[in-house]
Design a protein around this motif. Sequence first.
Motif, short mmCIF file in Angstrom:
data_model
loop_
_atom_site.label_atom_id
_atom_site.label_comp_id
_atom_site.label_asym_id
_atom_site.label_seq_id
_atom_site.Cartn_x
_atom_site.Cartn_y
_atom_site.Cartn_z
N ALA A 110 0.81 -1.23 0.00
CA ALA A 110 0.00 0.00 0.00
C ALA A 110 0.84 1.28 0.00
CB ALA A 110 -0.93 0.00 1.21
N ILE A 111 2.16 1.14 0.09
CA ILE A 111 3.05 2.31 0.07
C ILE A 111 3.82 2.31 -1.24
CG2 ILE A 111 5.01 3.46 1.19
CD1 ILE A 111 4.11 2.27 3.83
N SER A 283 3.37 1.51 10.24
CA SER A 283 2.07 1.42 10.89
C SER A 283 1.37 2.77 10.96
CB SER A 283 2.23 0.83 12.30
OG SER A 283 1.00 0.80 12.98
N LEU A 286 0.40 3.79 7.34
CA LEU A 286 -0.72 3.02 6.80
C LEU A 286 -2.03 3.36 7.48
CD1 LEU A 286 1.05 -0.44 6.39
CD2 LEU A 286 0.25 1.05 4.55
#
Length: 323
Positions: A110-111, A283, A286
């Motif tokens: 997702a990054i 963390s 996200l």
Amino acid sequence: MKAIRVHHHGEPDVLTYEDVDIDQPGPGEVRVRNRAVGLNFVDIYFRTGEYAPPAFPFTPGNEGAGEIVAVGEWVSDFAPGDRVAYVETLGAYAEERIVPAHFVVHLPDAIDFETGAAMMLKGLTAQYLLRRTFRVEAGHTILVHAAAGGVGLILTQWAKHLGATVIGTAGSPEKADLARANGCDHIIDYSREDFAARVKEITNGEGCHVVYDGVGKATFPASLDCLRPFGTFVSFGTASGSIPPFDIMLLMQKGSLFATWQLLFHHLAKREDVVAMSDELFSVVLSGAVKIPVHTRMPLAEVAEAHRRLEARQTTGATVLLP
């Protein structure tokens, strides 16, 4: 392949775009095809000679993100095709490079690569400053100098997420607005205001629990006047020049203060810390609590101009170089 090489210290023009050879990774190493490379003030220190490179010529750059293309012996955590990011290893200004696996981590799907390249050095710096050097908790009041800079924008968001009251300094109205939008409860334009006096006003004379200072000479020793008794001064950069030597008795006179300068490299000495610190950074990103602002993208070949802008303090957020 193409890479930036420095043959002698000097101004940004010493950054030359050249053809270079690359070997296969040795034991404990991986070969990474860079998709994006981060730009940091430490790159300037290596270029000018404030920090000594291992030899000449050398390739600058300390963070990047891309894909594994080969792994050396004894590497079991990574395989060709893995999306990764890395930090604290000189040589990132290149299309491909060899990296010790110790400093490489898996990049969450997702990054994206640009965000990954922009977040490792600055984000892990924010992590050790906020969670290891002085552990910021809810109820703390903190001061972040250069709050609109690359590290500053991450520090302010993360500290606000932790429940702190965040005071930031910036050098222009535009940077002040950016810092305010990224977690600062109070913002001080130090080009027009006495920041130490304003901190006293904001805190009703109590001062801050901690000051995070990546500016250096221009903000010292006034930063000490922003602290409450037993407060902590954390220096982590010299954007305006190095802090001159001072008598340690000054810390007693200013309120029995603590002062420290810590190095990210020391915090990353153990592989388990590289992974744990990166996991905590990923963390908060996200979750949306911390956004990594990539404000400028430039071709790797134009890195000299990127250095000029960074030295002139004309940048906000992160700049990434695209091989």
